[in-house]
Design a protein around this motif. Sequence first.
Motif, PDB file in Angstrom:
ATOM      1  N   LEU A 172       0.829  -1.205   0.000  1.00 17.80           N
ATOM      2  CA  LEU A 172       0.000   0.000   0.000  1.00 17.80           C
ATOM      3  C   LEU A 172       0.863   1.255   0.000  1.00 17.80           C
ATOM      4  CD1 LEU A 172      -2.804   1.267   0.140  1.00 17.80           C
ATOM      5  CD2 LEU A 172      -2.676   1.104   2.635  1.00 17.80           C
TER       6      LEU A 172
ATOM      7  N   THR B 142      -8.047   2.641  -4.145  1.00 16.86           N
ATOM      8  CA  THR B 142      -6.972   2.632  -3.162  1.00 16.86           C
ATOM      9  C   THR B 142      -7.513   2.802  -1.744  1.00 16.86           C
ATOM     10  OG1 THR B 142      -5.477   3.585  -4.814  1.00 16.86           O
ATOM     11  CG2 THR B 142      -4.777   3.693  -2.512  1.00 16.86           C
TER      12      THR B 142
ATOM     13  N   ALA C  50      -7.265  -0.005   1.373  1.00 19.54           N
ATOM     14  CA  ALA C  50      -6.477   0.431   2.530  1.00 19.54           C
ATOM     15  C   ALA C  50      -7.272   0.447   3.825  1.00 19.54           C
ATOM     16  CB  ALA C  50      -5.906   1.828   2.274  1.00 19.54           C
TER      17      ALA C  50
ATOM     18  N   GLY D   5      -3.599  -2.916  -6.141  1.00 23.63           N
ATOM     19  CA  GLY D   5      -2.439  -2.042  -6.204  1.00 23.63           C
ATOM     20  C   GLY D   5      -1.727  -2.121  -7.539  1.00 23.63           C
TER      21      GLY D   5
ATOM     22  N   VAL E 229      -5.117  -6.156  -2.039  1.00 24.12           N
ATOM     23  CA  VAL E 229      -4.075  -5.132  -1.985  1.00 24.12           C
ATOM     24  C   VAL E 229      -3.111  -5.266  -3.161  1.00 24.12           C
ATOM     25  CG1 VAL E 229      -2.087  -4.281  -0.679  1.00 24.12           C
ATOM     26  CG2 VAL E 229      -4.217  -4.840   0.512  1.00 24.12           C
TER      27      VAL E 229
END
Length: 267
Positions: free
Chosen positions: A18, A182, A186, A137, A133
């Motif tokens: 992250l 995102t 997160a 990502g 993630v």
Amino acid sequence: MIELEPFLLRALAASLALAVVAAPLGSLVIWNRMAYFGETISQASLIGIALGLFLGIDITAPVIAVTLAMAGLLILLSRQKVVPLDAILGLMHHGALALGVIATMRLSGPGVDLMGYLFGDVFAVTTSDLYWVFGGGALVLAVLSRLWQPMLRLAVHEELASAEGVNRNVIKAVFIVLLSLTIAIAIKIVGALLVIAFLIVPAVAARPLSSTPERMAVLAALVAVASVLLGLGLSVNFDVPGGPAIVLVMALIAGLSVASAALGRRT
């Protein structure tokens, strides 16, 4: 040789991934002066969390849907001329937070870990969360690398970029989608209240030390990675929450960076 527990390895992997993803995106948030916009979207994620818990499904998909819906609503409201945009953001920011807290408590029952969703629980990251993630990502970084120059040109001078052929409506829409994605991935790490800090604070730390946008994004990533390592170490050794510990380290580094730059200009 020190052996790390599986939960600590998952926390470390998710946080570092992250950190790398958030750095360039956070830099764009600062350049576009959209910190409060991002904060409002992040507060709306609580509504998505409540929806996911109510439906008994993974919260990531509902959070993405709700944050995208909130972003679209904010864009529509920003076009009206009756109330200034900052007032609209203030209204939606606090309204979304209040609705999210109430909905989470009412739809999920009194046993829900509201603090975990507000401030994150990095040590509760699961293998499924890691897929989100790393997969999400990688998608964010791929799109950013493809559209970095148009996004940067819009941030520097929107009218000039538009005159040079940049489709600002499409680029802005893509940027907002990336921001929402995102934020969604997160949430479990730093929570709804701290997620935007994870995005922008490393970029704030990097800005006084950067001569180019690319250098700022790289330095922001380095600051974020260092903050993750120090923050998780602080959490493990002193029994403090992982997400807030990471953000605290980020804030301290940013404060030192800005203070040193300000003192340097006076001498």
